[in-house]
Design a protein around this motif. Structure first.
Motif, PDB file in Angstrom:
ATOM      1  N   LEU A  68       0.870  -1.149  -0.251  1.00 60.87           N
ATOM      2  CA  LEU A  68      -0.087  -0.041   0.045  1.00 60.87           C
ATOM      3  C   LEU A  68       0.842   1.120   0.001  1.00 60.87           C
ATOM      4  N   ALA A  69       1.949   1.272   0.721  1.00 64.08           N
ATOM      5  CA  ALA A  69       2.925   2.234   0.814  1.00 64.08           C
ATOM      6  C   ALA A  69       3.384   2.646  -0.667  1.00 64.08           C
ATOM      7  N   ASP A  70       3.815   1.472  -1.177  1.00 66.25           N
ATOM      8  CA  ASP A  70       4.238   1.564  -2.601  1.00 66.25           C
ATOM      9  C   ASP A  70       3.247   2.240  -3.619  1.00 66.25           C
ATOM     10  N   GLN A  71       1.966   1.671  -3.353  1.00 71.10           N
ATOM     11  CA  GLN A  71       1.048   2.112  -4.270  1.00 71.10           C
ATOM     12  C   GLN A  71       0.899   3.588  -3.977  1.00 71.10           C
ATOM     13  N   ALA A  72       0.980   4.204  -3.156  1.00 70.13           N
ATOM     14  CA  ALA A  72       0.869   5.626  -2.471  1.00 70.13           C
ATOM     15  C   ALA A  72       2.030   6.121  -2.874  1.00 70.13           C
ATOM     16  N   GLY A  73       3.232   5.640  -2.921  1.00 69.38           N
ATOM     17  CA  GLY A  73       4.470   6.416  -3.031  1.00 69.38           C
ATOM     18  C   GLY A  73       5.099   7.045  -1.762  1.00 69.38           C
ATOM     19  N   THR A  74       4.861   6.331  -0.611  1.00 69.62           N
ATOM     20  CA  THR A  74       5.110   6.859   0.413  1.00 69.62           C
ATOM     21  C   THR A  74       5.686   5.735   1.317  1.00 69.62           C
ATOM     22  N   SER A  75       5.717   5.723   2.852  1.00 62.70           N
ATOM     23  CA  SER A  75       6.375   4.738   3.643  1.00 62.70           C
ATOM     24  C   SER A  75       5.339   3.924   4.251  1.00 62.70           C
ATOM     25  N   ALA A  76       5.998   2.805   4.567  1.00 56.16           N
ATOM     26  CA  ALA A  76       5.106   1.921   5.776  1.00 56.16           C
ATOM     27  C   ALA A  76       4.839   2.634   7.035  1.00 56.16           C
ATOM     28  N   ALA A  77       5.745   3.583   7.558  1.00 55.07           N
ATOM     29  CA  ALA A  77       5.769   4.183   8.847  1.00 55.07           C
ATOM     30  C   ALA A  77       4.550   5.233   8.586  1.00 55.07           C
ATOM     31  N   THR A  78       4.293   6.172   7.431  1.00 56.21           N
ATOM     32  CA  THR A  78       3.357   6.856   7.019  1.00 56.21           C
ATOM     33  C   THR A  78       1.947   6.189   6.957  1.00 56.21           C
ATOM     34  N   VAL A  79       1.884   5.064   6.460  1.00 51.10           N
ATOM     35  CA  VAL A  79       0.642   4.217   6.524  1.00 51.10           C
ATOM     36  C   VAL A  79       0.085   3.946   8.010  1.00 51.10           C
ATOM     37  N   THR A  80       1.230   3.527   8.691  1.00 59.90           N
ATOM     38  CA  THR A  80       0.688   3.558  10.125  1.00 59.90           C
ATOM     39  C   THR A  80       0.215   4.786  10.787  1.00 59.90           C
ATOM     40  N   ARG A  81       0.850   5.932  10.612  1.00 56.05           N
ATOM     41  CA  ARG A  81       0.315   7.085  10.929  1.00 56.05           C
ATOM     42  C   ARG A  81      -0.844   7.585  10.407  1.00 56.05           C
ATOM     43  N   PHE A  82      -1.197   7.023   9.246  1.00 56.76           N
ATOM     44  CA  PHE A  82      -2.544   7.366   8.546  1.00 56.76           C
ATOM     45  C   PHE A  82      -3.634   6.759   9.270  1.00 56.76           C
ATOM     46  N   CYS A  83      -3.383   5.475   9.618  1.00 52.00           N
ATOM     47  CA  CYS A  83      -4.352   4.651  10.323  1.00 52.00           C
ATOM     48  C   CYS A  83      -4.432   5.218  11.456  1.00 52.00           C
ATOM     49  N   ARG A  84      -3.594   5.516  12.200  1.00 49.70           N
ATOM     50  CA  ARG A  84      -4.005   6.212  13.674  1.00 49.70           C
ATOM     51  C   ARG A  84      -4.704   7.635  13.533  1.00 49.70           C
ATOM     52  N   ALA A  85      -4.519   8.297  12.617  1.00 46.02           N
ATOM     53  CA  ALA A  85      -5.112   9.624  12.474  1.00 46.02           C
ATOM     54  C   ALA A  85      -6.682   9.287  12.106  1.00 46.02           C
ATOM     55  N   ILE A  86      -7.070   8.087  11.619  1.00 48.02           N
ATOM     56  CA  ILE A  86      -8.633   8.008  11.277  1.00 48.02           C
ATOM     57  C   ILE A  86      -9.198   7.044  12.526  1.00 48.02           C
ATOM     58  N   GLY A  87      -8.365   6.801  13.553  1.00 46.68           N
ATOM     59  CA  GLY A  87      -9.018   6.200  14.524  1.00 46.68           C
ATOM     60  C   GLY A  87      -8.549   4.659  14.948  1.00 46.68           C
ATOM     61  N   PHE A  88      -7.561   4.141  14.229  1.00 45.26           N
ATOM     62  CA  PHE A  88      -7.109   2.729  14.290  1.00 45.26           C
ATOM     63  C   PHE A  88      -5.699   2.698  15.150  1.00 45.26           C
ATOM     64  N   ASP A  89      -5.671   1.655  15.629  1.00 41.54           N
ATOM     65  CA  ASP A  89      -4.310   1.566  16.392  1.00 41.54           C
ATOM     66  C   ASP A  89      -3.029   0.983  15.486  1.00 41.54           C
ATOM     67  N   GLY A  90      -3.404   0.624  14.305  1.00 41.44           N
ATOM     68  CA  GLY A  90      -2.209   0.196  13.396  1.00 41.44           C
ATOM     69  C   GLY A  90      -3.040  -0.275  12.052  1.00 41.44           C
ATOM     70  N   TYR A  91      -2.334  -0.850  10.982  1.00 40.68           N
ATOM     71  CA  TYR A  91      -2.592  -1.213  10.011  1.00 40.68           C
ATOM     72  C   TYR A  91      -3.473  -2.612  10.062  1.00 40.68           C
ATOM     73  N   THR A  92      -3.221  -3.426  11.040  1.00 42.08           N
ATOM     74  CA  THR A  92      -3.744  -4.545  10.952  1.00 42.08           C
ATOM     75  C   THR A  92      -5.373  -4.478  11.374  1.00 42.08           C
ATOM     76  N   GLN A  93      -5.611  -3.570  12.474  1.00 43.89           N
ATOM     77  CA  GLN A  93      -6.699  -2.974  12.921  1.00 43.89           C
ATOM     78  C   GLN A  93      -7.652  -2.440  11.756  1.00 43.89           C
ATOM     79  N   PHE A  94      -6.807  -1.557  10.983  1.00 44.44           N
ATOM     80  CA  PHE A  94      -7.494  -0.888  10.015  1.00 44.44           C
ATOM     81  C   PHE A  94      -7.777  -2.016   8.748  1.00 44.44           C
TER      82      PHE A  94
END
Length: 331
Positions: A68-94
């Motif tokens: 997903l990070a590759d698809q968006a042209g960003t990093s896995a860490a940013t994906v995790t921060r994205f998940c937290r910003a919309i209310g999830f603890d991490g990518y697994t929960q998302f």
């Protein structure tokens, strides 16, 4: 409706810290609504993830965090921060939340989308092993056909003569970068691997015509890796891309592209055969560099083997002597 998160002095002014967390997001809003509501306040990197998910709502179910990070042209860490910003603890929960909302939360569908579509849930171990063997073997065979050996030898020669070698990779590709760095370093090549974009950029801008920079990315769309390799190229280094996509941004940012086999996300979302293809390429480069620096390589390998020999057990295990039992101890 919103509340601000508690931040440390270190991260209080990061872009992600400016995106407030949702309050009671799980009770009222769908995931699509959460993303739509938060998107205007998101930093650029997180907004790219929102765009991918908005266009393909089931993407998190079908893709690993790295993909997903590759698809968006960003990093896995940013994906995790994205998940937290919309209310999830991490990518697994998302992912679980997306699967539940899209009706894909049953065990059978989860198996097919997250584990393997080409391996049955009840397949015996021997059949699973043979299926995986076929997938991994095919990946390396395809890579063997795709590789341009003239380019491989050009890169090996440049590395053997280089003053400094930088290797860039993020997430799973960072593991491959570390492995390549370790192998080259043992035979006397001044190699360094970078997965943090700040450290990598610092090193990249210090390169010159006597340097080689290698960027590793499965899709060739990882923004941090592209940025680091581009800066190294601008500084004068010979740049090399190891990727599955000859038309990717990473390949176009490099002087030489070494193409490896791509996996099949539709069949196996977390296809490790891709990593074996990358390992085959770095192993080939390692051997070719060692051939060109044989005297130095042999001396270095002998020295490193001697240095760690005291920390290796003998080849034949020896049973430890058992304590003698005295008459008192049997009473």
């Amino acid at each position: 409706m919103f509340f601000t998160r508690t931040t440390s002095i270190h991260d209080a002014f990061s872009p992600e810290a400016m995106v407030p967390l949702m309050q009671d997001v799980g009770n009222e809003l769908s995931i699509t609504q959460r993303i739509s509501l938060r998107r205007p306040a998101m930093p650029k990197a997180m907004a790219k993830i929102a765009a991918v998910i908005t266009a393909h709502p089931t993407a998190p179910v079908e893709l690993t965090i790295t993909e997903l990070a590759d698809q968006a042209g960003t990093s896995a860490a940013t994906v995790t921060r994205f998940c937290r910003a919309i209310g999830f603890d991490g990518y697994t929960q998302f992912r679980v939340g997306v699967a539940a909302e899209s009706g894909r939360g049953d065990a059978g569908t989860t198996w097919r989308t997250d584990i393997a579509d080409d391996i049955g849930q009840d397949d015996p171990a021997d059949r699973v092993l043979l299926t995986l063997l076929g997938l991994h073997t095919r990946s390396m065979e395809i890579t063997t056909r795709l590789l341009d050996l003239d380019n491989v030898q050009l890169v090996a020669r440049a590395i053997s003569e280089a003053r400094h070698v930088d290797i860039y990779g993020v997430g799973g590709s960072g593991v491959i970068a570390d492995e390549f760095r370790g192998r080259l370093y043992r035979i006397g090549v001044n190699a360094h691997s970078w997965s943090d974009v700040h450290d990598g950029l610092t090193s990249a801008v210090l390169q010159d015509g006597s340097s080689v920079a290698v960027g590793i990315s499965n899709t060739g769309r990882t923004e941090e890796t592209i940025e680091m390799l581009s800066h190294a190229r601008a500084a004068g280094a010979l740049t090399v891309a190891i990727t599955t996509d000859a038309d990717s941004w990473l390949a176009s940012s490099a002087d030489v592209a070494l193409i490896t086999a791509s996996g099949n996300p539709a069949q196996r979302p977390d296809d490790l055969s891709i990593k074996h293809a990358q390992l085959l390429v770095i192993d080939l480069l390692y051997v070719l560099v060692a051939q060109r620096t044989l005297g130095q390589a042999a001396t270095r390998l002998a020295a490193s083997a001697m240095a760690v020999s005291a920390h290796r057990r003998s080849s034949s295990p020896v049973e430890a002597p058992r304590p003698q039992r005295t008459k008192e101890s049997t009473r």
